[in-house]
Design a protein around this motif. Structure first.
Motif, mmCIF file in Angstrom:
data_model
loop_
_atom_site.group_PDB
_atom_site.id
_atom_site.type_symbol
_atom_site.label_atom_id
_atom_site.label_comp_id
_atom_site.label_asym_id
_atom_site.label_seq_id
_atom_site.Cartn_x
_atom_site.Cartn_y
_atom_site.Cartn_z
ATOM 1 N N VAL A 147 0.840 -1.202 0.000
ATOM 2 C CA VAL A 147 0.000 0.000 0.000
ATOM 3 C C VAL A 147 0.874 1.251 0.000
ATOM 4 O O VAL A 147 0.652 2.197 -0.772
ATOM 5 C CB VAL A 147 -0.949 -0.005 1.212
ATOM 6 N N ILE A 148 1.881 1.268 0.846
ATOM 7 C CA ILE A 148 2.793 2.416 0.912
ATOM 8 C C ILE A 148 3.509 2.602 -0.419
ATOM 9 O O ILE A 148 3.588 3.716 -0.960
ATOM 10 C CB ILE A 148 3.809 2.222 2.052
ATOM 11 N N ASP A 149 4.039 1.522 -0.959
ATOM 12 C CA ASP A 149 4.841 1.609 -2.187
ATOM 13 C C ASP A 149 4.029 2.064 -3.396
ATOM 14 O O ASP A 149 4.508 2.851 -4.210
ATOM 15 C CB ASP A 149 5.471 0.249 -2.502
ATOM 16 N N HIS A 150 2.819 1.541 -3.533
ATOM 17 C CA HIS A 150 2.088 1.714 -4.788
ATOM 18 C C HIS A 150 0.866 2.616 -4.708
ATOM 19 O O HIS A 150 0.468 3.205 -5.720
ATOM 20 C CB HIS A 150 1.656 0.349 -5.311
ATOM 21 N N MET A 151 0.259 2.762 -3.524
ATOM 22 C CA MET A 151 -0.996 3.502 -3.438
ATOM 23 C C MET A 151 -0.840 4.906 -2.851
ATOM 24 O O MET A 151 -1.737 5.740 -3.012
ATOM 25 C CB MET A 151 -2.015 2.705 -2.613
ATOM 26 N N LEU A 152 0.272 5.165 -2.184
ATOM 27 C CA LEU A 152 0.443 6.460 -1.524
ATOM 28 C C LEU A 152 1.534 7.281 -2.200
ATOM 29 O O LEU A 152 2.681 6.846 -2.312
ATOM 30 C CB LEU A 152 0.790 6.262 -0.049
ATOM 31 N N ALA A 153 1.172 8.461 -2.618
ATOM 32 C CA ALA A 153 2.129 9.383 -3.222
ATOM 33 C C ALA A 153 2.995 10.010 -2.135
ATOM 34 O O ALA A 153 2.652 9.967 -0.945
ATOM 35 C CB ALA A 153 1.380 10.464 -3.995
ATOM 36 N N PRO A 154 4.111 10.596 -2.498
ATOM 37 C CA PRO A 154 4.928 11.291 -1.497
ATOM 38 C C PRO A 154 4.168 12.453 -0.850
ATOM 39 O O PRO A 154 3.327 13.102 -1.477
ATOM 40 C CB PRO A 154 6.118 11.810 -2.321
#
Length: 262
Positions: A147-154
């Motif tokens: 989720v962090i890697d792919h779903m959340l932008a910086p």
């Protein structure tokens, strides 16, 4: 959230879902020399069994369509996901959702994106959502690292909550703990400036590791209210659960570790 633990067991209790940096079971002695799975694939959990109750199953049917968020390999539009613009907090591993529901009710102006792979726990939180009429929670029943890697932008998160992750008591298993440099760097990248990372544990050696790891991240600064050891006063939003109260009566310490992004 603090059940009695067998100090020789690395298995979590039924109320607090485990978070583990690898997702692997304890290695057999003959496997100790093999490369650790952390070097191949960082994960946020250990998959475990458990029975979903009838009430939890009904909650899946009634509330799942609105509050369950399917995993996707593309960035989330958080405003569209929650139907509003609001600060968003990521929670990794909410167990049976007791603290999550309490905090979401206490902070209705905040959105909560919650990751948990334990099916009964997801059902329990859906049930609490229905019982309390909560609208500011979305649940992704998937590995938080994906989720962090792919779903959340910086720079999209106002905060991160990681409460009572699996402590992996045995020294040889400490490397499996969730709070390690690689994950912390991912989280910091997703935090806005001024955003916070709040961890809590009842296992002092893990609390010490949390402070050490977070202090080593140059973009983080410790809470100004922290003790010399690095522990912050319990923030007002985090409730004392029945398990935590029981642990306190048994003499267990509870440690809150709070850092913010510079």
């Amino acid at each position: 959230m603090i059940p009695p633990r067998d100090p020789d067991s690395a298995q979590p209790d039924d109320e607090a879902a485990p978070q583990d940096a690898t997702g692997a079971s304890a290695p057999a002695p003959e496997e100790e020399a093999k490369p650790h799975p952390l070097h191949r694939r960082l994960k946020s959990f250990v998959k475990r069994g458990g029975r979903t109750t009838e009430g939890q199953a009904r909650a899946y049917e009634l509330h799942g369509p609105q509050f369950l968020l399917p995993y996707q390999a593309s960035r989330l539009d958080l405003a569209a996901t929650f139907g509003r613009e609001a600060p968003t907090v990521l929670e990794i591993g909410f167990g049976m959702g007791e603290a999550t529901a309490h905090i979401a009710g206490l902070l209705p102006e905040t959105n909560f994106l919650c990751c948990e792979v334990h099916e009964p726990g997801v059902g329990a939180l859906l049930k609490r959502i229905g019982e309390h009429g909560l609208t500011n929670i979305r649940i992704c029943a998937h590995d938080a690292v994906d989720v962090i890697d792919h779903m959340l932008a910086p720079s999209v998160l106002a905060g991160v909550h990681i409460f009572f992750p699996d402590p992996w008591h045995k020294t040889r298993h400490n490397k499996r703990r969730l709070i390690q440099g690689p994950l912390v760097r991912k989280l910091v990248e997703r935090l806005k400036t001024g955003g916070y990372l709040h961890c809590a544990t009842d296992w002092k050696p893990y609390a010490e590791q949390m402070v050490e790891v977070l202090r080593a991240e140059p973009q983080l600064q410790i809470s100004p209210d922290a003790t010399p050891d690095g522990y912050a006063p319990k923030p007002h939003y985090r409730p004392l659960t029945k398990f935590e109260n029981r642990g306190i009566k048994l003499g267990h310490g509870v440690y809150d570790v709070l850092f913010t992004k510079r």
